[in-house]
Write a protein that holds these residues in place. Sequence first.
Motif, PDB file in Angstrom:
ATOM      1  N   PRO A 130       0.804  -1.233   0.000  1.00  0.00           N
ATOM      2  CA  PRO A 130       0.000   0.000   0.000  1.00  0.00           C
ATOM      3  C   PRO A 130       0.832   1.275   0.000  1.00  0.00           C
ATOM      4  CG  PRO A 130      -0.085  -1.104   2.138  1.00  0.00           C
ATOM      5  CD  PRO A 130       0.582  -2.055   1.203  1.00  0.00           C
ATOM      6  N   GLN A 131       2.103   1.172   0.410  1.00  0.00           N
ATOM      7  CA  GLN A 131       2.952   2.363   0.460  1.00  0.00           C
ATOM      8  C   GLN A 131       3.565   2.707  -0.895  1.00  0.00           C
ATOM      9  OE1 GLN A 131       3.709  -0.598   1.418  1.00  0.00           O
ATOM     10  NE2 GLN A 131       5.885  -1.092   1.110  1.00  0.00           N
ATOM     11  N   TRP A 132       3.449   1.833  -1.871  1.00  0.00           N
ATOM     12  CA  TRP A 132       4.032   2.070  -3.183  1.00  0.00           C
ATOM     13  C   TRP A 132       3.121   2.966  -4.014  1.00  0.00           C
ATOM     14  CZ3 TRP A 132       6.372  -3.059  -5.521  1.00  0.00           C
ATOM     15  CH2 TRP A 132       7.392  -3.518  -4.670  1.00  0.00           C
ATOM     16  N   PHE A 133       3.717   3.651  -4.997  1.00  0.00           N
ATOM     17  CA  PHE A 133       2.906   4.344  -5.987  1.00  0.00           C
ATOM     18  C   PHE A 133       2.513   3.328  -7.059  1.00  0.00           C
ATOM     19  CE2 PHE A 133       2.464   6.161 -10.215  1.00  0.00           C
ATOM     20  CZ  PHE A 133       1.374   6.984  -9.982  1.00  0.00           C
ATOM     21  N   ILE A 134       1.216   3.147  -7.216  1.00  0.00           N
ATOM     22  CA  ILE A 134       0.682   2.229  -8.228  1.00  0.00           C
ATOM     23  C   ILE A 134      -0.260   3.032  -9.120  1.00  0.00           C
ATOM     24  CG2 ILE A 134      -0.606   0.101  -8.646  1.00  0.00           C
ATOM     25  CD1 ILE A 134       1.966  -0.423  -7.170  1.00  0.00           C
ATOM     26  N   PRO A 135      -0.098   2.961 -10.438  1.00  0.00           N
ATOM     27  CA  PRO A 135      -0.971   3.714 -11.341  1.00  0.00           C
ATOM     28  C   PRO A 135      -2.450   3.418 -11.090  1.00  0.00           C
ATOM     29  CG  PRO A 135       0.883   2.816 -12.551  1.00  0.00           C
ATOM     30  CD  PRO A 135       0.950   2.220 -11.180  1.00  0.00           C
ATOM     31  N   ASN A 136      -3.253   4.470 -11.023  1.00  0.00           N
ATOM     32  CA  ASN A 136      -4.689   4.299 -10.829  1.00  0.00           C
ATOM     33  C   ASN A 136      -5.421   4.410 -12.165  1.00  0.00           C
ATOM     34  OD1 ASN A 136      -4.661   7.021 -11.424  1.00  0.00           O
ATOM     35  ND2 ASN A 136      -4.988   7.688  -9.312  1.00  0.00           N
ATOM     36  N   ALA A 137      -6.754   4.405 -12.101  1.00  0.00           N
ATOM     37  CA  ALA A 137      -7.552   4.429 -13.331  1.00  0.00           C
ATOM     38  C   ALA A 137      -7.287   5.686 -14.154  1.00  0.00           C
ATOM     39  CB  ALA A 137      -9.037   4.322 -12.985  1.00  0.00           C
ATOM     40  N   ASP A 138      -7.149   6.841 -13.487  1.00  0.00           N
ATOM     41  CA  ASP A 138      -6.900   8.087 -14.217  1.00  0.00           C
ATOM     42  C   ASP A 138      -5.577   8.018 -14.986  1.00  0.00           C
ATOM     43  OD1 ASP A 138      -9.247   9.195 -13.323  1.00  0.00           O
ATOM     44  OD2 ASP A 138      -8.326  10.240 -11.626  1.00  0.00           O
ATOM     45  N   PHE A 139      -4.550   7.445 -14.356  1.00  0.00           N
ATOM     46  CA  PHE A 139      -3.243   7.318 -15.002  1.00  0.00           C
ATOM     47  C   PHE A 139      -3.356   6.431 -16.241  1.00  0.00           C
ATOM     48  CE2 PHE A 139       0.874   5.612 -15.886  1.00  0.00           C
ATOM     49  CZ  PHE A 139       1.796   6.576 -15.479  1.00  0.00           C
ATOM     50  N   ILE A 140      -4.002   5.283 -16.081  1.00  0.00           N
ATOM     51  CA  ILE A 140      -4.141   4.353 -17.199  1.00  0.00           C
ATOM     52  C   ILE A 140      -4.976   4.982 -18.311  1.00  0.00           C
ATOM     53  CG2 ILE A 140      -5.066   2.103 -17.897  1.00  0.00           C
ATOM     54  CD1 ILE A 140      -4.451   1.133 -15.035  1.00  0.00           C
ATOM     55  N   ASN A 141      -6.030   5.711 -17.939  1.00  0.00           N
ATOM     56  CA  ASN A 141      -6.874   6.362 -18.952  1.00  0.00           C
ATOM     57  C   ASN A 141      -6.074   7.362 -19.787  1.00  0.00           C
ATOM     58  OD1 ASN A 141      -9.225   4.974 -18.331  1.00  0.00           O
ATOM     59  ND2 ASN A 141      -9.961   6.528 -16.892  1.00  0.00           N
ATOM     60  N   ARG A 142      -5.146   8.080 -19.156  1.00  0.00           N
ATOM     61  CA  ARG A 142      -4.349   9.051 -19.909  1.00  0.00           C
ATOM     62  C   ARG A 142      -3.480   8.357 -20.963  1.00  0.00           C
ATOM     63  NH1 ARG A 142      -3.984  11.574 -14.787  1.00  0.00           N
ATOM     64  NH2 ARG A 142      -1.906  10.700 -14.377  1.00  0.00           N
ATOM     65  N   VAL A 143      -2.915   7.198 -20.584  1.00  0.00           N
ATOM     66  CA  VAL A 143      -2.100   6.453 -21.551  1.00  0.00           C
ATOM     67  C   VAL A 143      -2.973   5.916 -22.670  1.00  0.00           C
ATOM     68  CG1 VAL A 143      -0.539   4.492 -21.864  1.00  0.00           C
ATOM     69  CG2 VAL A 143      -0.424   5.835 -19.765  1.00  0.00           C
ATOM     70  N   LEU A 144      -4.159   5.416 -22.345  1.00  0.00           N
ATOM     71  CA  LEU A 144      -5.075   4.920 -23.370  1.00  0.00           C
ATOM     72  C   LEU A 144      -5.464   6.039 -24.334  1.00  0.00           C
ATOM     73  CD1 LEU A 144      -7.447   2.697 -21.164  1.00  0.00           C
ATOM     74  CD2 LEU A 144      -5.644   1.897 -22.702  1.00  0.00           C
ATOM     75  N   ALA A 145      -5.810   7.202 -23.790  1.00  0.00           N
ATOM     76  CA  ALA A 145      -6.217   8.327 -24.635  1.00  0.00           C
ATOM     77  C   ALA A 145      -5.057   8.818 -25.505  1.00  0.00           C
ATOM     78  CB  ALA A 145      -6.741   9.464 -23.756  1.00  0.00           C
ATOM     79  N   LYS A 146      -3.865   8.859 -24.925  1.00  0.00           N
ATOM     80  CA  LYS A 146      -2.687   9.311 -25.676  1.00  0.00           C
ATOM     81  C   LYS A 146      -2.456   8.447 -26.906  1.00  0.00           C
ATOM     82  CE  LYS A 146       2.350   9.465 -25.135  1.00  0.00           C
ATOM     83  NZ  LYS A 146       3.464   9.211 -24.173  1.00  0.00           N
ATOM     84  N   ASN A 147      -2.770   7.145 -26.796  1.00  0.00           N
ATOM     85  CA  ASN A 147      -2.543   6.209 -27.891  1.00  0.00           C
ATOM     86  C   ASN A 147      -3.808   5.953 -28.723  1.00  0.00           C
ATOM     87  OD1 ASN A 147       0.371   4.885 -27.635  1.00  0.00           O
ATOM     88  ND2 ASN A 147      -0.390   5.263 -25.557  1.00  0.00           N
ATOM     89  N   ASN A 148      -4.832   6.812 -28.520  1.00  0.00           N
ATOM     90  CA  ASN A 148      -6.081   6.724 -29.291  1.00  0.00           C
ATOM     91  C   ASN A 148      -6.781   5.373 -29.135  1.00  0.00           C
ATOM     92  OD1 ASN A 148      -7.940   8.116 -30.984  1.00  0.00           O
ATOM     93  ND2 ASN A 148      -7.277   6.856 -32.724  1.00  0.00           N
ATOM     94  N   ILE A 149      -6.646   4.788 -27.951  1.00  0.00           N
ATOM     95  CA  ILE A 149      -7.296   3.502 -27.666  1.00  0.00           C
ATOM     96  C   ILE A 149      -8.697   3.785 -27.139  1.00  0.00           C
ATOM     97  CG2 ILE A 149      -7.205   1.409 -26.254  1.00  0.00           C
ATOM     98  CD1 ILE A 149      -4.112   1.813 -26.249  1.00  0.00           C
ATOM     99  N   GLY A 150      -9.684   3.064 -27.670  1.00  0.00           N
ATOM    100  CA  GLY A 150     -11.083   3.421 -27.472  1.00  0.00           C
ATOM    101  C   GLY A 150     -11.742   2.945 -26.198  1.00  0.00           C
ATOM    102  N   TYR A 151     -11.038   2.985 -25.080  1.00  0.00           N
ATOM    103  CA  TYR A 151     -11.637   2.547 -23.821  1.00  0.00           C
ATOM    104  C   TYR A 151     -11.275   3.514 -22.704  1.00  0.00           C
ATOM    105  CZ  TYR A 151     -12.303  -1.713 -26.458  1.00  0.00           C
ATOM    106  OH  TYR A 151     -12.677  -2.591 -27.425  1.00  0.00           O
TER     107      TYR A 151
END
Length: 289
Positions: A103-124
Amino acid sequence: MGLRFPGTWRFTPPPDGAFINSSIPDTAVWEFAEVIEKVISQGTDRWLLLEHFKGSFGTSSRSSSESWAESDLHSAMRHAAENAPLFVEQLVNGFEQLQTRQPQWFIPNADFINRVLAKNNIGYEIRPPDLVAREAGSKPVPVSVPEPSMEQRARDKIEKSLKRSEELLTEGRPREAVQESLWLLETVATAFRGLETGSGKIEGKYFNNIVRDIRSKHSGSTLEQVLGWITTMHGYLSSPTGGGVRHGTDLDRGVDLDQNQALLFCNLIRSYVQFLLREHGTLTAARDA
């Protein structure tokens, strides 16, 4: 916990339209691989963390070295990328499981993953707990989860136990990791109970009785030899003067399993489990022929 999305996507993802919907492009796969590498860098055992993410992308067998684990993870990710929704689900599961343990680690959350998906024009887009298509007019679709079959429940139990053993190793808890693996070995052995073979029905209720009966009915076979090795290992790990993972440890003569020894036994048990499952399938097929 898996994302919710239409079950048909697991077999045939939506076709490409304004966005890339069918698969994850290579550029995004490598970007997510770099993210995983940064997450892994927060730990001390890179190999075991690579194995964790391999498991989340559907590869349960352990690699023979750290470098192979890295290569195998990339291969698993590229294979998973053939179905975009499943790739996103597996990625999220891997991150969420690790966050629970660290729990003390930084783990990418949904917002982080969504930014990568949007950057790559992935439709989800992840809108917890839903995975939503970004094409015009798309809305979350209620998903009914079918009751798993008995075969699926058994497979899920095996995968969960193997993954839990790896988690315990990652956490530096070698004795508990071996204990989880040994439990799985005993559980798989019960699948032979009551099985009709060419030499008669497998009797016995507990591990040692079942194994003894299988060996007696398959004298001179590879199965008999392997079960002999399994029995020796099981006895050593169970003994208070051996691994002490089942009946406590002898304070004077017991062996404290270290990380290296635990890794050896977990790897051996994993191999034995896979062998026994294949043998069970062979015996069952012969019975039903």
